[in-house]
Design a protein around this motif. Sequence first.
Motif, short mmCIF file in Angstrom:
data_model
loop_
_atom_site.label_atom_id
_atom_site.label_comp_id
_atom_site.label_asym_id
_atom_site.label_seq_id
_atom_site.Cartn_x
_atom_site.Cartn_y
_atom_site.Cartn_z
N TRP A 14 2.81 -5.75 -14.38
CA TRP A 14 2.50 -4.40 -13.89
C TRP A 14 1.75 -4.45 -12.57
O TRP A 14 2.06 -3.68 -11.65
N HIS A 17 4.12 -5.36 -9.73
CA HIS A 17 4.96 -4.21 -9.40
C HIS A 17 4.17 -3.18 -8.61
O HIS A 17 4.66 -2.62 -7.62
N THR A 42 11.56 -2.43 -9.29
CA THR A 42 11.41 -1.82 -10.61
C THR A 42 12.31 -2.49 -11.63
O THR A 42 11.89 -2.78 -12.76
N CYS A 45 10.93 -6.12 -12.40
CA CYS A 45 9.71 -6.10 -13.22
C CYS A 45 9.97 -5.52 -14.60
O CYS A 45 9.37 -5.98 -15.59
N VAL A 84 5.73 0.39 -15.37
CA VAL A 84 6.68 0.03 -14.31
C VAL A 84 7.73 1.11 -14.15
O VAL A 84 8.04 1.54 -13.03
N GLN A 87 6.09 4.24 -12.60
CA GLN A 87 5.78 4.11 -11.16
C GLN A 87 7.04 4.13 -10.31
O GLN A 87 7.01 4.61 -9.18
#
Length: 94
Positions: A14, A17, A42, A45, A84, A87
């Motif tokens: 995390w 990322h 993205t 991860c 992840v 975000q």
Amino acid sequence: MRTWAFFLGGLIIWAAHFFALYAIASLFLTSPIARWLTLAATLVCAAAASGLLIVARQKSAGSDTDNWLAQLSTLFAGGALIAVLWQGLPALII
């Protein structure tokens, strides 16, 4: 050391990322390349967090301490997967 990496793996994914998205946003601003790099970061991860989640879930057999560490690692990897995806979502839907 390997136990700590397994234990904190989700949080490390995390954080990587998080910093990658900030670097992408700082370097490329709102260009189309930023969206593609965000998507790539993205997906990489999320795949790493998913793999760690699967391994941690399968590793829950053993002594009580190992079982507790595996369950906590599962929690951290699941939380990292959600973070992840959360975000990466705004850059991909706008």
